[in-house]
Design an enzyme around this catalytic site. Structure first.
Site, PDB file in Angstrom:
ATOM      1  N   LYS A 226     -13.363   9.775   8.854  1.00 54.44           N
ATOM      2  CA  LYS A 226     -13.917   8.337  10.557  1.00 54.44           C
ATOM      3  C   LYS A 226     -12.956   8.977  11.427  1.00 54.44           C
ATOM      4  O   LYS A 226     -12.520  10.857  10.994  1.00 54.44           O
ATOM      5  CB  LYS A 226     -12.877   7.667   9.759  1.00 54.44           C
TER       6      LYS A 226
ATOM      7  N   GLU B 227       0.712   0.016   0.464  1.00 54.27           N
ATOM      8  CA  GLU B 227       1.467   0.336   2.407  1.00 54.27           C
ATOM      9  C   GLU B 227      -0.490  -0.240   3.065  1.00 54.27           C
ATOM     10  O   GLU B 227      -1.184   0.085   2.210  1.00 54.27           O
ATOM     11  CB  GLU B 227       1.134   1.671   2.681  1.00 54.27           C
TER      12      GLU B 227
ATOM     13  N   VAL C 171       0.342   9.063   3.926  1.00 53.21           N
ATOM     14  CA  VAL C 171       1.619   7.833   4.255  1.00 53.21           C
ATOM     15  C   VAL C 171       2.929   7.887   4.311  1.00 53.21           C
ATOM     16  O   VAL C 171       3.731   7.485   4.759  1.00 53.21           O
ATOM     17  CB  VAL C 171       0.947   6.545   2.750  1.00 53.21           C
TER      18      VAL C 171
ATOM     19  N   CYS D 131      -9.009   5.927   0.027  1.00 54.95           N
ATOM     20  CA  CYS D 131      -8.579   5.033  -0.294  1.00 54.95           C
ATOM     21  C   CYS D 131      -9.929   4.003  -0.969  1.00 54.95           C
ATOM     22  O   CYS D 131     -10.261   3.669  -1.745  1.00 54.95           O
ATOM     23  CB  CYS D 131      -8.160   4.399   0.642  1.00 54.95           C
TER      24      CYS D 131
HETATM   25  N1  LIG Z   1      -4.354   7.569   3.007  1.00 56.79           N
HETATM   26  C1  LIG Z   1      -4.508   6.243   3.470  1.00 56.79           C
HETATM   27  O1  LIG Z   1      -4.738   5.984   4.599  1.00 56.79           O
HETATM   28  C2  LIG Z   1      -3.692   5.118   2.493  1.00 56.79           C
HETATM   29  C3  LIG Z   1      -3.349   3.716   2.893  1.00 56.79           C
HETATM   30  C4  LIG Z   1      -2.853   2.980   1.976  1.00 56.79           C
HETATM   31  C5  LIG Z   1      -2.131   3.744   0.867  1.00 56.79           C
HETATM   32  N2  LIG Z   1      -2.274   4.894   0.876  1.00 56.79           N
HETATM   33  C6  LIG Z   1      -1.950   5.063  -0.826  1.00 56.79           C
HETATM   34  O2  LIG Z   1       0.152   6.085  -0.512  1.00 56.79           O
HETATM   35  C7  LIG Z   1      -0.362   6.972  -1.306  1.00 56.79           C
HETATM   36  C8  LIG Z   1      -0.420   8.502  -0.588  1.00 56.79           C
HETATM   37  O3  LIG Z   1      -1.452   8.624  -0.221  1.00 56.79           O
HETATM   38  P1  LIG Z   1      -1.449   9.718   1.704  1.00 56.79           P
HETATM   39  O4  LIG Z   1      -2.931   9.416   1.495  1.00 56.79           O
HETATM   40  O5  LIG Z   1      -0.106   9.601   1.542  1.00 56.79           O
HETATM   41  O6  LIG Z   1      -1.241  10.807  -0.094  1.00 56.79           O
HETATM   42  P2  LIG Z   1      -2.168  12.286  -0.416  1.00 56.79           P
HETATM   43  O7  LIG Z   1      -2.146  13.650  -0.521  1.00 56.79           O
HETATM   44  O8  LIG Z   1      -1.531  12.719   1.104  1.00 56.79           O
HETATM   45  O9  LIG Z   1      -0.116  13.180   0.378  1.00 56.79           O
HETATM   46  C9  LIG Z   1       0.417  12.399  -1.550  1.00 56.79           C
HETATM   47  C10 LIG Z   1       1.818  13.740  -1.736  1.00 56.79           C
HETATM   48  O10 LIG Z   1       2.226  13.808  -2.606  1.00 56.79           O
HETATM   49  C11 LIG Z   1       3.063  14.693  -2.886  1.00 56.79           C
HETATM   50  N3  LIG Z   1       3.724  14.663  -4.193  1.00 56.79           N
HETATM   51  C12 LIG Z   1       2.806  14.624  -5.258  1.00 56.79           C
HETATM   52  N4  LIG Z   1       3.426  15.104  -6.580  1.00 56.79           N
HETATM   53  C13 LIG Z   1       4.952  15.134  -6.539  1.00 56.79           C
HETATM   54  C14 LIG Z   1       5.310  15.425  -6.678  1.00 56.79           C
HETATM   55  N5  LIG Z   1       6.305  15.303  -8.401  1.00 56.79           N
HETATM   56  N6  LIG Z   1       7.166  15.100  -5.766  1.00 56.79           N
HETATM   57  C15 LIG Z   1       6.688  15.591  -4.930  1.00 56.79           C
HETATM   58  N7  LIG Z   1       5.840  14.560  -3.711  1.00 56.79           N
HETATM   59  C16 LIG Z   1       4.285  14.954  -4.777  1.00 56.79           C
HETATM   60  C17 LIG Z   1       1.787  15.461  -2.611  1.00 56.79           C
HETATM   61  O11 LIG Z   1       1.860  17.410  -2.680  1.00 56.79           O
HETATM   62  C18 LIG Z   1       1.477  15.004  -1.547  1.00 56.79           C
HETATM   63  O12 LIG Z   1       2.203  16.286   0.133  1.00 56.79           O
HETATM   64  C19 LIG Z   1      -1.393   6.825  -2.657  1.00 56.79           C
HETATM   65  O13 LIG Z   1      -1.719   6.174  -3.328  1.00 56.79           O
HETATM   66  C20 LIG Z   1      -2.717   6.339  -1.242  1.00 56.79           C
HETATM   67  O14 LIG Z   1      -3.942   5.070  -2.350  1.00 56.79           O
HETATM   68  C21 LIG Z   1      -3.051   5.752   1.550  1.00 56.79           C
END
Ligand SMILES: NC(=O)c1ccc[n+]([C@@H]2O[C@H](COP(=O)([O-])OP(=O)(O)OC[C@H]3O[C@@H](n4cnc5c(N)ncnc54)[C@H](O)[C@@H]3O)[C@@H](O)[C@H]2O)c1
Length: 441
Positions: A322, A149, A11, A261
């Site tokens: 997927k 998002e 995201v 998710c």
């Molecule tokens: N992946 C999706 O399709 C999607 C879609 C909509 C919403 N979301 C939501 O968005 C959020 C992020 O999801 P994602 O899939 O991108 O997760 P992700 O695990 O791919 O990315 C999260 C990132 O945050 C970083 N992080 C963790 N702790 C940190 C800190 N203290 N300081 C800096 N960086 C830090 C991690 O290293 C990682 O790179 C979640 O809440 C998820 O539910 C995800």
């Protein structure tokens, strides 16, 4: 606008890159130094179609940069997006430890008119708690907005650039206007910009994912019934999908939903309901049906081979949860792999993008095949877990030549039953009759 995105995952990286594309000055921060080093060397830590070109263009243009130095980045920011992971805890509730770690770090550093925007999916009430915590640690009022998002991995750029809607939850009108201004370039086709309270925005995200998951579990339950009752789920899908009240979306039967998710959000919403003394019957059923669905392909394989898999080689096409992503979080393929390992089968896996992520978990316990058809060599059966386009039109005669036994377990119904008749394959799918090797069903 000086924008900082904290959390450069699926995201955060897409959000940061797309915001840079419209001319904002964006710094993406992550505590994972390997990720940041990779990005600074011009490589992406994830696979997302079209993202690499956009990142390169905006880094070269000077609008986008990557750093592990949160403090320096945040000090100059007008807007800070929180996009860290919120994975499930043991009891299903969202684990907010990454979010709180960031909030505590940034609180003393924010400039007075900086707005903090929560993009991570968080339980209802979290934005209010973030605002209270920021005030406590900084000594002044800081605006916090919820901006869930809705992007889909595999189509993330398009979803961000042309969203169906943008939802923001704010306490002050001015913050809503700031966000409207930020999103204006992406809403040129009159898609709605919906302003509500932070609580409603938080709940909207969980409700959307839970309803989509409900549709999947519903069609999977009907598919399982179709198999027993002699009906064809594809016909049912068409029969109900043409009803404009129902539609076709998310009514494809399969081996269950996965990803980062749906599974966690359904469980987190159920946990939230429980915290209010409610018994979330639908949400629990959606989760339980999905857990069961992840085992249906394994059950068919075990039945076919009478539980004796020790001397069998099983090819698996598709490991990502997927198509068009390398994300294997909670992927149904992993459930199949674990069971086949228990049964001591040899497992030959192929996925166009997810092989490295799977190798990081299973090491040398699997045979990794970068080429699709190599996975078939000497295999006693093929199991399909992800509907990548690359799998849709194979040469069945060549497949027969490569495999030891012509058996397919299709967890995504990518082939037509008619297509398989006469190929010599025994073909199992979801919610449809089985095509036996001699062409009968
Ligand atoms: N992946 C999706 O399709 C999607 C879609 C909509 C919403 N979301 C939501 O968005 C959020 C992020 O999801 P994602 O899939 O991108 O997760 P992700 O695990 O791919 O990315 C999260 C990132 O945050 C970083 N992080 C963790 N702790 C940190 C800190 N203290 N300081 C800096 N960086 C830090 C991690 O290293 C990682 O790179 C979640 O809440 C998820 O539910 C995800």
């Amino acid at each position: 606008m000086q924008i900082v995105i904290v959390g450069t995952g699926y995201v955060g990286l897409v959000t940061g890159t797309c915001l840079a594309e419209t001319g904002n000055d964006v710094t993406c921060v992550d505590c994972d130094r390997k990720k940041i080093d990779l990005l600074n060397r011009g490589h992406l830590p994830i696979y997302e179609p079209g993202l690499s070109e956009l990142v390169t263009r905006n880094v070269t243009g000077g609008h986008l940069r990557f750093t592990a130095d949160l403090a320096s980045a945040v000090k100059k920011a007008n807007i800070v997006f929180l996009a860290v992971g919120t994975p499930p805890s043991e009891d299903g509730s969202a684990d907010l430890s990454s979010l709180w770690a960031v909030v505590d770090q940034i609180a003393p550093l924010l400039v007075p008119d900086c707005v903090v925007i929560c993009k991570s999916t968080v339980p209802v009430g979290t934005n209010a708690k973030v605002a209270a915590r920021l005030k406590e640690l900084s000594g002044h009022e800081i605006d916090v907005a919820s901006n869930p998002e809705f992007l889909k991995e595999g189509m993330a750029i398009d979803d961000f650039m042309k969203p169906d809607r943008v939802v923001v939850g704010v306490r002050r009108k001015e913050v809503g206007e700031l966000l409207r201004d930020l999103y204006e370039p992406y809403l040129r086709t009159d898609k709605p910009f919906l302003i509500m309270s932070p609580e409603s925005a938080e709940m909207t995200k969980y409700a959307a994912n839970s309803l989509l998951s409900t549709k999947i579990s519903f069609i999977n339950e009907i598919a399982n019934l179709c198999e027993r009752a002699g009906a064809n789920i594809n016909d049912i899908r068409r029969g109900i999908g043409h009803d404009s009240r129902l539609g076709f979306a998310f009514l494809f039967p399969g081996v269950g939903y996965g990803g980062s998710c749906f599974p966690k959000d359904v469980r987190a919403l159920a946990a939230l309901a429980r915290s209010y003394g409610m018994d979330p019957k639908i949400l629990d059923a959606v989760h339980n049906v999905n857990e069961h669905q992840k085992t249906v392909l394994t059950q068919k394989i075990e039945q076919h081979f009478d539980g004796k898999l020790a001397d069998k080689a099983i090819a698996i096409w598709g490991l990502a949860f997927k198509p068009s992503t390398d994300d294997i979080r909670e992927a149904p393929a992993l459930v199949l792999i674990d069971r086949l390992l228990e049964l001591k089968a040899t497992i030959r896996v192929h996925d166009p993008e997810a092989l490295n992520n799977v190798r990081a978990i299973y090491g040398d316990r699997l045979v990794y095949c970068p080429k699709r058809d190599d996975a078939l060599r000497g295999a006693d059966a093929l199991a399909i877990c992800t509907e990548w386009k690359q799998f849709v039109r194979p040469d069945f005669a060549e497949m027969r030549r490569l495999m030891r036994q012509p058996v397919i377990f299709d967890g995504r119904n990518i082939y037509d039953l008619q297509q398989l008749k006469g190929t010599g394959f025994t073909y199992y799918s979801i919610g449809r009759s089985t095509v036996v090797g001699d062409g009968t069903t």
